[in-house]
Design an enzyme around this catalytic site. Structure first.
Site, PDB file in Angstrom:
ATOM      1  N   ASN A   7       0.839  -1.214   0.000  1.00  0.00           N
ATOM      2  CA  ASN A   7       0.000   0.000   0.000  1.00  0.00           C
ATOM      3  C   ASN A   7       0.867   1.253   0.000  1.00  0.00           C
ATOM      4  O   ASN A   7       0.579   2.212  -0.721  1.00  0.00           O
ATOM      5  CB  ASN A   7      -0.942  -0.002   1.208  1.00  0.00           C
ATOM      6  CG  ASN A   7      -2.153  -0.880   0.970  1.00  0.00           C
ATOM      7  OD1 ASN A   7      -3.028  -0.536   0.185  1.00  0.00           O
ATOM      8  ND2 ASN A   7      -2.193  -2.018   1.630  1.00  0.00           N
TER       9      ASN A   7
ATOM     10  N   ARG B 172       2.235   0.465  26.357  1.00  0.00           N
ATOM     11  CA  ARG B 172       1.682   0.946  25.085  1.00  0.00           C
ATOM     12  C   ARG B 172       1.637   2.487  25.086  1.00  0.00           C
ATOM     13  O   ARG B 172       1.914   3.135  24.072  1.00  0.00           O
ATOM     14  CB  ARG B 172       0.258   0.365  24.967  1.00  0.00           C
ATOM     15  CG  ARG B 172      -0.214   0.143  23.577  1.00  0.00           C
ATOM     16  CD  ARG B 172      -1.538  -0.596  23.584  1.00  0.00           C
ATOM     17  NE  ARG B 172      -1.408  -2.035  23.516  1.00  0.00           N
ATOM     18  CZ  ARG B 172      -1.093  -2.712  22.411  1.00  0.00           C
ATOM     19  NH1 ARG B 172      -0.867  -2.095  21.281  1.00  0.00           N
ATOM     20  NH2 ARG B 172      -0.986  -4.023  22.440  1.00  0.00           N
TER      21      ARG B 172
ATOM     22  N   ASN C 222      -7.068   4.490   7.916  1.00  0.00           N
ATOM     23  CA  ASN C 222      -6.588   3.102   7.971  1.00  0.00           C
ATOM     24  C   ASN C 222      -7.208   2.314   6.819  1.00  0.00           C
ATOM     25  O   ASN C 222      -8.311   2.643   6.364  1.00  0.00           O
ATOM     26  CB  ASN C 222      -7.003   2.462   9.299  1.00  0.00           C
ATOM     27  CG  ASN C 222      -6.498   1.044   9.441  1.00  0.00           C
ATOM     28  OD1 ASN C 222      -5.360   0.728   9.068  1.00  0.00           O
ATOM     29  ND2 ASN C 222      -7.325   0.146   9.957  1.00  0.00           N
TER      30      ASN C 222
ATOM     31  N   HIS D 102      -8.352  -1.642   5.951  1.00  0.00           N
ATOM     32  CA  HIS D 102      -8.580  -2.906   6.643  1.00  0.00           C
ATOM     33  C   HIS D 102      -9.115  -3.925   5.636  1.00  0.00           C
ATOM     34  O   HIS D 102     -10.009  -3.609   4.849  1.00  0.00           O
ATOM     35  CB  HIS D 102      -9.591  -2.705   7.784  1.00  0.00           C
ATOM     36  CG  HIS D 102      -9.822  -3.952   8.567  1.00  0.00           C
ATOM     37  ND1 HIS D 102      -8.898  -4.448   9.461  1.00  0.00           N
ATOM     38  CD2 HIS D 102     -10.853  -4.827   8.556  1.00  0.00           C
ATOM     39  CE1 HIS D 102      -9.363  -5.574   9.975  1.00  0.00           C
ATOM     40  NE2 HIS D 102     -10.546  -5.832   9.436  1.00  0.00           N
TER      41      HIS D 102
ATOM     42  N   SER E 161     -11.796  -2.041   3.234  1.00  0.00           N
ATOM     43  CA  SER E 161     -12.422  -0.771   3.620  1.00  0.00           C
ATOM     44  C   SER E 161     -11.336   0.228   3.999  1.00  0.00           C
ATOM     45  O   SER E 161     -10.387  -0.127   4.696  1.00  0.00           O
ATOM     46  CB  SER E 161     -13.313  -0.947   4.852  1.00  0.00           C
ATOM     47  OG  SER E 161     -14.237  -2.002   4.687  1.00  0.00           O
TER      48      SER E 161
ATOM     49  N   THR F 270     -10.864   5.938  14.723  1.00  0.00           N
ATOM     50  CA  THR F 270     -11.454   6.427  15.981  1.00  0.00           C
ATOM     51  C   THR F 270     -11.050   5.425  17.074  1.00  0.00           C
ATOM     52  O   THR F 270     -10.477   4.370  16.754  1.00  0.00           O
ATOM     53  CB  THR F 270     -13.000   6.505  15.863  1.00  0.00           C
ATOM     54  OG1 THR F 270     -13.493   5.194  15.608  1.00  0.00           O
ATOM     55  CG2 THR F 270     -13.450   7.460  14.771  1.00  0.00           C
TER      56      THR F 270
ATOM     57  N   ASP G  51     -10.903  -0.646  14.351  1.00  0.00           N
ATOM     58  CA  ASP G  51     -11.507  -0.862  13.024  1.00  0.00           C
ATOM     59  C   ASP G  51     -12.963  -0.399  12.985  1.00  0.00           C
ATOM     60  O   ASP G  51     -13.770  -0.922  12.206  1.00  0.00           O
ATOM     61  CB  ASP G  51     -11.419  -2.346  12.619  1.00  0.00           C
ATOM     62  CG  ASP G  51      -9.978  -2.824  12.519  1.00  0.00           C
ATOM     63  OD1 ASP G  51      -9.105  -2.016  12.152  1.00  0.00           O
ATOM     64  OD2 ASP G  51      -9.721  -4.008  12.819  1.00  0.00           O
TER      65      ASP G  51
ATOM     66  N   GLN H 145      -7.161  -4.612  -4.949  1.00  0.00           N
ATOM     67  CA  GLN H 145      -8.163  -3.542  -4.793  1.00  0.00           C
ATOM     68  C   GLN H 145      -7.633  -2.450  -3.863  1.00  0.00           C
ATOM     69  O   GLN H 145      -7.831  -1.265  -4.106  1.00  0.00           O
ATOM     70  CB  GLN H 145      -9.472  -4.108  -4.213  1.00  0.00           C
ATOM     71  CG  GLN H 145     -10.177  -5.082  -5.107  1.00  0.00           C
ATOM     72  CD  GLN H 145     -10.620  -4.447  -6.402  1.00  0.00           C
ATOM     73  OE1 GLN H 145     -11.199  -3.376  -6.402  1.00  0.00           O
ATOM     74  NE2 GLN H 145     -10.315  -5.089  -7.514  1.00  0.00           N
ATOM     75  N   GLU H 146      -6.970  -2.884  -2.793  1.00  0.00           N
ATOM     76  CA  GLU H 146      -6.455  -1.907  -1.823  1.00  0.00           C
ATOM     77  C   GLU H 146      -5.531  -0.901  -2.496  1.00  0.00           C
ATOM     78  O   GLU H 146      -5.582   0.291  -2.198  1.00  0.00           O
ATOM     79  CB  GLU H 146      -5.682  -2.624  -0.708  1.00  0.00           C
ATOM     80  CG  GLU H 146      -6.563  -3.441   0.224  1.00  0.00           C
ATOM     81  CD  GLU H 146      -5.772  -4.016   1.396  1.00  0.00           C
ATOM     82  OE1 GLU H 146      -4.540  -3.824   1.461  1.00  0.00           O
ATOM     83  OE2 GLU H 146      -6.394  -4.661   2.244  1.00  0.00           O
TER      84      GLU H 146
HETATM   85  C1  GAR Z   1      -3.136  -4.950   3.958  1.00  0.00           C
HETATM   86  O1  GAR Z   1      -3.878  -5.994   3.375  1.00  0.00           O
HETATM   87  C2  GAR Z   1      -3.982  -4.203   4.958  1.00  0.00           C
HETATM   88  O2  GAR Z   1      -5.345  -4.176   4.614  1.00  0.00           O
HETATM   89  C3  GAR Z   1      -3.767  -5.007   6.203  1.00  0.00           C
HETATM   90  O3  GAR Z   1      -2.414  -5.364   6.162  1.00  0.00           O
HETATM   91  C4  GAR Z   1      -2.004  -5.501   4.808  1.00  0.00           C
HETATM   92  C5  GAR Z   1      -0.720  -4.723   4.632  1.00  0.00           C
HETATM   93  O4  GAR Z   1      -0.158  -4.977   3.379  1.00  0.00           O
HETATM   94  N1  GAR Z   1      -4.069  -4.238   7.366  1.00  0.00           N
HETATM   95  C6  GAR Z   1      -4.632  -4.740   8.451  1.00  0.00           C
HETATM   96  O5  GAR Z   1      -4.915  -5.917   8.582  1.00  0.00           O
HETATM   97  C7  GAR Z   1      -4.904  -3.728   9.558  1.00  0.00           C
HETATM   98  N2  GAR Z   1      -5.846  -4.217  10.493  1.00  0.00           N
HETATM   99  P1  GAR Z   1       1.053  -4.073   2.864  1.00  0.00           P
HETATM  100  O6  GAR Z   1       2.090  -4.012   3.996  1.00  0.00           O
HETATM  101  O7  GAR Z   1       1.560  -4.813   1.666  1.00  0.00           O
HETATM  102  O8  GAR Z   1       0.506  -2.716   2.537  1.00  0.00           O
END
Ligand code: GAR
Length: 218
Positions: free
Chosen positions: A20, A71, A113, A115, A142, A147, A151, A179-180
């Protein structure tokens, strides 16, 4: 003539591969998004996303969460590091850590974010297998504002893919990630053009409140 908004500054938080992140870097370098990535920050030393940042001459910073007792302390360190870059937008791109309420509040309305599920379905981990196990025929990803609820922030955009018979979760994950890489840059572009905002826990695009499924054409 539409008013050109000032170039936005983005900090991207990552934990892993960074596909991403790469899509965002590419969209910026091809002038599709008027923004600059000021820094990429990872909580994993071996995140390939850090290599992608270095290759694009973007400051790549590793902050080790295991060297902080709580944390809250880790998130406070993250805030002080991120704020040195005075970003307009924080982009979580595969950042696999739960954030404290203080961190989320600090970046309220300017943190997105992505997800890998059609929220509100399958918050948390292992989303592809869970969608298959549930017998769903449609799955997806999504983009949402962050917030305090994990998620749970208002959805901006969703993208759907079919689940086939005897579906292999890895193949499904690949189609979702394809898609992302299309949808996240588009949402970031909207934000950087001052078209996308969060008010009162609702996402708005061009001042219209988006539906629970985010932007939908016509
Ligand atoms: C993505 O699929 C993203 O949606 C997911 O981690 C992957 C990261 O891929 N995120 C989550 O699960 C967050 N809850 P990338 O490092 O290749 O972008």
């Amino acid at each position: 003539m539409t008013k050109q908004s000032a170039t936005k500054s983005i900090v991207v938080l990552v934990s892993g591969n960074g596909s991403n992140l790469q899509a965002i870097i590419d969209n910026i370098s091809e002038n599709r998004i008027n923004a600059k990535i000021a820094a990429v920050v990872a909580n994993q030393a071996d995140a390939y996303a850090l290599v992608r940042a270095e290759n694009a001459a973007i400051p790549a910073i590793f902050i080790d969460h295991t060297s902080f007792a709580t944390r809250e302390e880790y998130d406070a360190k993250m805030i002080s590091c991120i704020d040195e870059f005075a970003p307009d937008l924080i982009v979580l791109a595969g950042f696999m850590r739960i954030l404290t309420p203080a961190f989320v509040e600090h970046y309220k309305g300017r943190m997105l974010n992505i997800h890998p599920s059609l929220l509100p379905k399958y918050k948390g981990l292992d989303t592809h297998q869970r969608a298959i196990d549930a017998g769903d025929t449609v799955h997806g990803a999504s983009v949402h504002f962050v917030t305090p609820e994990l998620d749970g922030g208002p959805v901006v955009l969703q993208s759907k893919v079919p689940i086939f018979e005897q579906q292999d979760p890895q193949e499904l994950a690949q189609r979702v990630q394809q898609q992302e890489r299309q949808m996240y840059p588009l949402v970031i572009k909207w934000f950087c053009e001052d078209r996308l905002k969060m008010f009162d826990n609702k996402a708005t695009l061009d001042s219209e409140i988006l539906t629970e499924e985010g932007y939908a054409i016509g």
